[in-house]
Motif scaffolding. Structure first.
Motif, PDB file in Angstrom:
ATOM      1  N   LYS A 196       0.782  -1.340   0.149  1.00 37.63           N
ATOM      2  CA  LYS A 196       0.113   0.157   0.137  1.00 37.63           C
ATOM      3  C   LYS A 196       0.790   1.033   0.067  1.00 37.63           C
ATOM      4  N   ILE A 217       2.713   2.395  -3.361  1.00 34.57           N
ATOM      5  CA  ILE A 217       1.930   2.684  -4.602  1.00 34.57           C
ATOM      6  C   ILE A 217       1.872   4.277  -4.788  1.00 34.57           C
ATOM      7  N   GLN A 218       2.247   4.682  -6.025  1.00 31.21           N
ATOM      8  CA  GLN A 218       2.383   6.188  -6.190  1.00 31.21           C
ATOM      9  C   GLN A 218       1.187   6.342  -7.315  1.00 31.21           C
ATOM     10  N   ASP A 219       1.322   7.831  -7.354  1.00 26.96           N
ATOM     11  CA  ASP A 219       0.550   8.249  -8.655  1.00 26.96           C
ATOM     12  C   ASP A 219       0.791   7.888  -9.804  1.00 26.96           C
ATOM     13  N   THR A 242       2.167   4.739 -10.549  1.00 27.47           N
ATOM     14  CA  THR A 242       2.254   3.513 -10.558  1.00 27.47           C
ATOM     15  C   THR A 242       1.282   2.848 -11.802  1.00 27.47           C
ATOM     16  N   GLN A 271      -8.676  -0.772  -5.674  1.00 29.29           N
ATOM     17  CA  GLN A 271      -8.752   0.677  -5.021  1.00 29.29           C
ATOM     18  C   GLN A 271      -8.212   1.559  -5.941  1.00 29.29           C
ATOM     19  N   HIS A 272      -7.193   1.140  -6.876  1.00 27.87           N
ATOM     20  CA  HIS A 272      -6.379   2.097  -7.579  1.00 27.87           C
ATOM     21  C   HIS A 272      -6.560   1.669  -9.064  1.00 27.87           C
ATOM     22  N   LYS A 296      -6.278   2.937 -11.962  1.00 31.68           N
ATOM     23  CA  LYS A 296      -5.700   3.391 -13.112  1.00 31.68           C
ATOM     24  C   LYS A 296      -4.220   2.264 -13.222  1.00 31.68           C
ATOM     25  N   LEU A 297      -4.065   1.413 -12.122  1.00 33.13           N
ATOM     26  CA  LEU A 297      -3.038   0.633 -12.192  1.00 33.13           C
ATOM     27  C   LEU A 297      -3.618  -1.083 -12.669  1.00 33.13           C
TER      28      LEU A 297
END
Length: 379
Positions: free
Chosen positions: A132, A135-137, A139, A166-167, A169-170
């Motif tokens: 957790k 995870i970066q913008d 990633t 939950q992310h 975009k990855l």
């Protein structure tokens, strides 16, 4: 012969060989040819793809046939990286991945990508908090194996999938080469976007494999050409290999359903028996996969044991066959925090559903004799 190197490769099932032989002889046309014979081959290809999709509970257009685990992993990782680099160049993986994942990531570092290699605990498992926090913008990919090829440690794939959801975009890629057919993994609604399977690890043939690609996932193809396999993997399809691979998938899933408990029982017997041998240490977590057991025999080089057992027609290995001819030290065990005595003397025993308790009893007996013989010579 007692063969205990099934994580390197497995003996092809007779039914798999028969299906390969039949397709090779009767459906050798190119599936892309427009004549009727080519049409028959194409129909068989579609049927095989449909069967693979049903086994995995996914859609037919989400199946891409490959040449095996290495191609599948490279296609997934580089395909995501090259297609989505405009959105970010950060990838997360672990310190204990197969060389086909590790080296793919290292290659991308040369192209300007940033890779976070997550550490693992003494059981070879990553921390979800570490994931957790990593995870970066920017990633774009998480690539974590399901079952480790050296120790059999199982990663919390279901929980990682929930984090990935939950992310949006990855993307999340799972190398399931060692897990498929032994440790269940559900793909639908799992958060997994890509998943790699290899034919020769499940009693199929070398040169066959499969990559699950979620229909919402776009990849940059590594092969360009005739646009076969949804233009992700161009090249004339290995139809006989594909049909035999799907046959192997069906057979191994049946055996998993009916025989996996027996495989766990064999592993438990082996753990208890090996722990009684002086100087032998078990490196594998008890809660790991049912077919892989990693041990260290302190003070004896792994190749010495392997050759002594080989003379008795018993076959085990050191580590991944893709890295077994490199340095003695196991990077996987080092990442788990073991000292150099353990990491440089590691052996891998990997079983299949066909192995028997009698074979394991003989193996333990001959391993004990080999260790005793070596120590007597060195005194």
């Amino acid at each position: 012969m007692i063969y205990l190197d099934n994580s390197a490769t497995t003996k092809p099932d007779e039914a798999v060989l028969q299906s390969f032989d039949q397709v090779t002889k009767q459906f050798y046309a190119n599936p892309s040819s427009i004549h009727q014979f080519g049409g028959k081959a194409e129909k068989l290809l579609h049927a095989a793809k449909q069967q693979a999709a049903e086994i995995l509970h996914v859609e037919r257009n989400e199946i891409i046939f490959t040449s095996g685990g290495t191609e599948g992993n490279n296609t997934a990782i580089k395909g995501i990286a090259l297609e989505h680099q405009g959105r970010g160049k950060h990838i997360i993986t672990s310190e204990i991945e197969h060389p086909s994942v590790e080296e793919a990531c290292k290659a991308l570092e040369k192209l300007g990508f940033t890779i976070t290699y997550l550490p693992v605990d003494e059981n070879g498992v990553i921390s979800l908090d570490d994931l957790k926090n990593a995870i970066q913008d920017d990633t774009i990919l998480i690539s974590i194996m399901h079952v480790n090829n050296e120790t059999g440690s199982i990663q919390p794939i279901e929980e990682i999938g929930e984090i990935a959801k939950q992310h949006p975009k990855l993307f999340f890629h799972v190398d399931d080469v060692q897990g498929f057919g032994k440790v269940p993994l559900e793909l639908p609604d799992s958060g997994i976007d890509l998943c790699t399977i290899s034919g020769h690890k499940i009693h199929g043939l070398k040169g066959t494999g499969l990559l699950y690609v979620n229909k919402h996932t776009k990849l940059f193809p590594l092969f360009h050409g005739g646009d076969q396999e949804q233009a992700i993997r161009s090249g004339t399809e290995n139809l006989a290999g594909i049909v035999s691979m799907v046959k192997a998938m069906r057979l191994i899933k049946d055996r998993e359903k009916n025989e996996v408990k027996a495989l766990y029982d064999l592993k438990l017997y082996l753990v208890e028996a090996l722990r009684t041998i002086d100087g032998v240490y078990v490196n594998t977590p008890v809660e790991g996969a049912p077919h892989i057991l990693n041990i260290s025999v302190l003070g004896i080089k792994p190749e010495v044991i392997i050759h002594m057992l080989g003379e008795k027609d018993i076959y085990i290995s050191t580590k991944s066959a893709c890295s077994s001819k490199q340095t003695d030290e196991s990077k996987i065990l080092a990442a788990c925090g073991f000292d150099s005595d353990r990491t440089t003397s590691a052996l891998r025993i990997s079983m299949a559903y066909d192995n028997t308790k009698k074979e394991l009893e003989i193996f333990v007996q001959e391993l004990t004799a080999a260790i005793t013989q070596f120590r007597e010579v060195m005194e």
